[in-house]
Scaffold this motif. Structure first.
Motif, PDB file in Angstrom:
ATOM      1  N   UNK A 106       0.687  -1.534   0.017  1.00  0.00           N
ATOM      2  CA  UNK A 106       0.818   0.313  -0.065  1.00  0.00           C
ATOM      3  C   UNK A 106       0.716   1.497   0.296  1.00  0.00           C
ATOM      4  N   UNK A 107       2.084   1.554   1.040  1.00  0.00           N
ATOM      5  CA  UNK A 107       2.901   1.998   0.649  1.00  0.00           C
ATOM      6  C   UNK A 107       3.157   2.768  -0.040  1.00  0.00           C
ATOM      7  N   UNK A 108       3.907   1.129  -1.335  1.00  0.00           N
ATOM      8  CA  UNK A 108       4.803   2.008  -2.593  1.00  0.00           C
ATOM      9  C   UNK A 108       4.125   1.965  -3.702  1.00  0.00           C
ATOM     10  N   UNK A 120       0.603   3.972  -2.873  1.00  0.00           N
ATOM     11  CA  UNK A 120       0.320   5.088  -2.823  1.00  0.00           C
ATOM     12  C   UNK A 120       1.302   6.506  -3.170  1.00  0.00           C
ATOM     13  N   UNK A 121       2.892   6.010  -3.610  1.00  0.00           N
ATOM     14  CA  UNK A 121       3.458   6.869  -3.751  1.00  0.00           C
ATOM     15  C   UNK A 121       3.467   6.526  -5.676  1.00  0.00           C
ATOM     16  N   UNK A 122       3.936   5.409  -6.014  1.00  0.00           N
ATOM     17  CA  UNK A 122       3.945   5.374  -7.082  1.00  0.00           C
ATOM     18  C   UNK A 122       2.472   6.306  -8.053  1.00  0.00           C
ATOM     19  N   UNK A 123       1.679   5.273  -7.438  1.00  0.00           N
ATOM     20  CA  UNK A 123      -0.055   6.640  -8.162  1.00  0.00           C
ATOM     21  C   UNK A 123       0.039   7.462  -8.089  1.00  0.00           C
ATOM     22  N   UNK A 124       0.916   8.230  -6.871  1.00  0.00           N
ATOM     23  CA  UNK A 124       0.713   9.367  -7.198  1.00  0.00           C
ATOM     24  C   UNK A 124       1.438   9.998  -8.322  1.00  0.00           C
ATOM     25  N   UNK A 125       2.888   9.771  -8.296  1.00  0.00           N
ATOM     26  CA  UNK A 125       2.649  10.419  -9.619  1.00  0.00           C
ATOM     27  C   UNK A 125       2.629   9.411 -11.299  1.00  0.00           C
TER      28      UNK A 125
END
Length: 330
Positions: free
Chosen positions: A95-97, A99-104
């Motif tokens: 979920x953390x990974x 969240x970061x990738x999805x934001x980009x």
């Protein structure tokens, strides 16, 4: 309102069932992959130097020895509880990974989605109004060429021209190299997103342009447009009052349905520009047999695609009363 809620509930249930089917198919394909996760991520040399006990611990960590069905049920049970697992590549919660990738990726795909929709609609209207004349031939020819152009080839071309030869835009990544996260500005992110966003926009314009062109031609040849011309109404007024208003709905629906194309194109584009988004993470997870991360990315992207199609259907029903009465049973 009650029937609209029932309609939305049925579609939501359908989305859940589709996501369940996608998860099964994705897991089956990953399990059938010939890639050895230990060798892919540890390396053949390092794996050969390990003791038998170390290999067993590593195989247990990756879940290699468990039957595929058991591994899927374990993942599904944890996922339902809100636990996507630990990414085997990033050593962080999925979920953390994501969240970061999805934001980009959302920043990149959002720019491309808006630009391709607006430009494609405008070009389609112009081509439809000037059917058979020079503007129409130029726009139609451009759209047909772009529709058959691979996105990765166009990405490489733009990178060479603007990043290598002219040196006016960054050649990759989402932030400047060597700059701490606190020092990265919004303009820095925009500059790094320009080339990949332009690539996705160019490849996404053609379908909307060609579809809008055909609809605009039908509208401009309709009886009520001929009647408006006979009354002496000016061409500009006809286009604004009758043409654009009637072609906007199908174009808007197609725009929401084009989310899948934007997501699919972003995978290759992110690889070319080394853009750290969901597409690049999906490729890394697939080649490295990172099942938890790949499952999470697949479900997130599938949910976005299904949501886009769902919004297109609902929007069509809200705007057009005839569709609402037929589709929702009102």
């Amino acid at each position: 309102m009650k029937r609209i809620g029932i309609y939305a509930g049925k579609n939501l249930l359908r989305i859940i069932l589709l996501l369940f089917a996608v998860s099964i198919l994705t897991f089956a394909l990953v399990s059938a992959s010939p890639i050895d996760p230990l060798q892919a991520n540890v390396g053949q040399a390092a794996l050969g130097s390990m003791s038998k006990e170390q290999k067993e611990k590593l195989r247990s960590y990756w879940g290699v020895d468990e039957p595929p069905v058991q591994r899927y049920l374990n993942w599904l049970n944890a996922f339902i509880k809100g636990d996507g697992g630990i990414s085997l590549l990033y050593r962080q919660p999925v979920t953390k990974v994501i969240a970061v990738k999805l934001g980009n990726s959302l920043f990149l795909m959002g720019l491309a989605w808006v630009v391709s929709g607006l430009v494609g609609f405008l070009l389609g209207v112009i081509a439809g109004v000037f059917q058979g004349r020079l503007p129409d031939k130029i726009i139609k020819g451009y759209s047909l060429v772009i529709a058959s152009t691979p996105s990765f080839w166009l990405a490489l071309l733009l990178l060479i021209i603007f990043g290598v030869w002219m040196k006016i835009l960054p050649i990759g990544l989402s932030v400047p190299i060597g700059v701490e996260a606190s020092g990265v500005t919004f303009l820095d992110r925009v500059r790094h997103a320009i080339l990949p966003a332009v690539t996705l926009s160019i490849t996404g314009i053609s379908n909307i342009t060609l579809h809008t062109r055909e609809k605009m031609i039908d509208i401009m040849e309709s009886d009520y447009i001929l009647f408006a011309k006979a009354r002496g109404e000016k061409t500009g007024s006809i286009i604004l009052r009758h043409g654009i208003r009637n072609v906007l709905l199908p174009a808007m629906t197609l725009q929401f349905a084009s989310v899948s194309e934007i997501i699919g194109g972003s995978v290759l584009v992110e690889q070319v520009f080394s853009y750290p988004g969901l597409g690049q993470a999906a490729v890394a997870a697939g080649t490295g047999s990172d099942v938890p991360l790949l499952m999470g990315i697949t479900l997130i992207t599938a949910a976005i695609v299904f949501l886009g199609n769902f919004l297109a259907n609902v929007l069509y029903g809200v705007v057009d009363p005839r569709i609402r009465k037929g589709g929702l049973g009102l």
